[in-house]
Scaffold this motif. Sequence first.
Motif, short mmCIF file in Angstrom:
data_model
loop_
_atom_site.label_atom_id
_atom_site.label_comp_id
_atom_site.label_asym_id
_atom_site.label_seq_id
_atom_site.Cartn_x
_atom_site.Cartn_y
_atom_site.Cartn_z
N ASP B 40 0.83 -1.20 0.00
CA ASP B 40 0.00 0.00 0.00
C ASP B 40 0.87 1.26 0.00
O ASP B 40 0.55 2.24 -0.67
CB ASP B 40 -0.92 0.00 1.23
CG ASP B 40 -2.08 -0.98 1.08
OD1 ASP B 40 -2.40 -1.37 -0.07
OD2 ASP B 40 -2.68 -1.36 2.10
N GLU B 43 2.60 1.81 -3.48
CA GLU B 43 1.59 2.20 -4.46
C GLU B 43 1.19 3.66 -4.25
O GLU B 43 1.12 4.43 -5.21
CB GLU B 43 0.36 1.28 -4.35
CG GLU B 43 -0.63 1.46 -5.51
CD GLU B 43 -1.91 0.65 -5.33
OE1 GLU B 43 -1.95 -0.21 -4.43
OE2 GLU B 43 -2.86 0.91 -6.09
N HIS B 109 -4.26 -3.75 -8.36
CA HIS B 109 -5.33 -2.88 -7.90
C HIS B 109 -6.30 -2.56 -9.03
O HIS B 109 -7.51 -2.66 -8.88
CB HIS B 109 -4.72 -1.60 -7.32
CG HIS B 109 -5.69 -0.73 -6.59
ND1 HIS B 109 -5.59 -0.45 -5.25
CD2 HIS B 109 -6.80 -0.09 -7.03
CE1 HIS B 109 -6.60 0.32 -4.89
NE2 HIS B 109 -7.34 0.57 -5.96
N GLU B 131 -9.00 -2.49 -2.25
CA GLU B 131 -7.84 -2.14 -1.43
C GLU B 131 -7.41 -3.30 -0.52
O GLU B 131 -6.23 -3.44 -0.19
CB GLU B 131 -8.14 -0.89 -0.61
CG GLU B 131 -6.91 -0.18 -0.10
CD GLU B 131 -5.98 0.22 -1.22
OE1 GLU B 131 -4.96 -0.47 -1.37
OE2 GLU B 131 -6.26 1.18 -1.96
N GLU B 134 -6.79 -6.94 -3.24
CA GLU B 134 -5.63 -6.92 -4.13
C GLU B 134 -4.41 -7.67 -3.61
O GLU B 134 -3.60 -8.16 -4.38
CB GLU B 134 -5.22 -5.47 -4.44
CG GLU B 134 -4.82 -4.70 -3.20
CD GLU B 134 -4.35 -3.26 -3.51
OE1 GLU B 134 -4.15 -2.92 -4.67
OE2 GLU B 134 -4.21 -2.49 -2.53
MN LIG Z 1 -4.07 -0.56 -3.64
#
Ligand SMILES: [Mn+2]
Lengths: 152, 152
Positions: B40, B43, B109, B131, B134
């Motif tokens: 996360d 990204e 994603h 979220e 993924e």
């Molecule tokens: Mn994501």
Amino acid sequence: MTDQTSQASDDLAPDSRAPEAQANGFATVREARRNELAEDYVELIADLIHQYGEARPVDIAERFGVRAPTVTKTLNRLAREGLITREKYRSVFLTEAGRTLAQECRRRHEIVLRFLIRLGLDPETAERDAEGIEHHVSEQTLALFESYANRP
Amino acid sequence: MTDQTSQASDDLAPDSRAPEAQANGFATVREARRNELAEDYVELIADLIHQYGEARPVDIAERFGVRAPTVTKTLNRLAREGLITREKYRSVFLTEAGRTLAQECRRRHEIVLRFLIRLGLDPETAERDAEGIEHHVSEQTLALFESYANRP
DNA sequence: CCCGATTCTTAGCTAAGGCTAACTTATACA
DNA sequence: TGTATAAGTTAGCCTTAGCTAAGAATCGGG
Ligand SMILES: [Mn+2]
Ligand SMILES: [Mn+2]
Ligand SMILES: [Mn+2]
Ligand SMILES: [Mn+2]
């Protein structure tokens, strides 16, 4: 720091939401992550009780692939949170709350699994993926998964 | 403890795999959980750099909905793991490894998101679910999601 | 019925991921 | 250009989740 969002036609479309909306999304995910392990535990405990009449720490450890002390500690937390009851050196049992949660988890697990298989995934991979995905599907998604799986 | 699996026609079909197979599944999930946060982060950092040319801790904190010291600590870990570079009191940047990971995450994603929307989910919920999901989709699942999303 | 093997717990370690309080650095603007 | 504000870091706290080593309880076969 200037915003380039409005000018460039973003080929890859990064997240366009307002920061606060995005933060809410991540809060939801963090919340789900906090509950994952408890969900896996109660679901497994329910399975063991169903299969063997009792859930022994040694079997829980074997199926999760972790060591016994890890199980002891986690079971203590689940007891503190009111999901299971236990006596020292004995098998564990679900409370009413634990049974309810286990049933919900089981339902989600089943729906996700059937959906993935229906999509065309092999059962092995479907099981693996379902074990992770099940904790992150909203009721809306679940409903869509279910109708896809049940479609003629 | 006797096995009731072979006799009763289990209405709800608990996990029937051998303990070791089940353990492997949970090992995969644990592994995925260990990488979620790093994924996360990279990204989001890639998104911020794309949008603003730099990724500042304050913006990362705002979008994740966590406090600044939490971000500092996590960024230190990412640097230690070779995913980002940083200088004290400055914006962070991705290493080559970080860019590669970010791209993979972004791809996953996008595919999951497009798939969920195509399934009929509203964009808000789709974002939330994507979220979390993924991080738990295999390449096989991803391929199936993609062809479903791309179907005429 | 007892003793060895199995199971479970306890103690104590590590690392991650969250927080607040307090400090340091950078920025911006009067 | 000096200084107030914003941004970032550090220190230190807590909880979770994993581990090993070692001790305690239970169980079962002789
Ligand atoms: Mn994501
Ligand atoms: Mn699971
Ligand atoms: Mn499950
Ligand atoms: Mn994510």
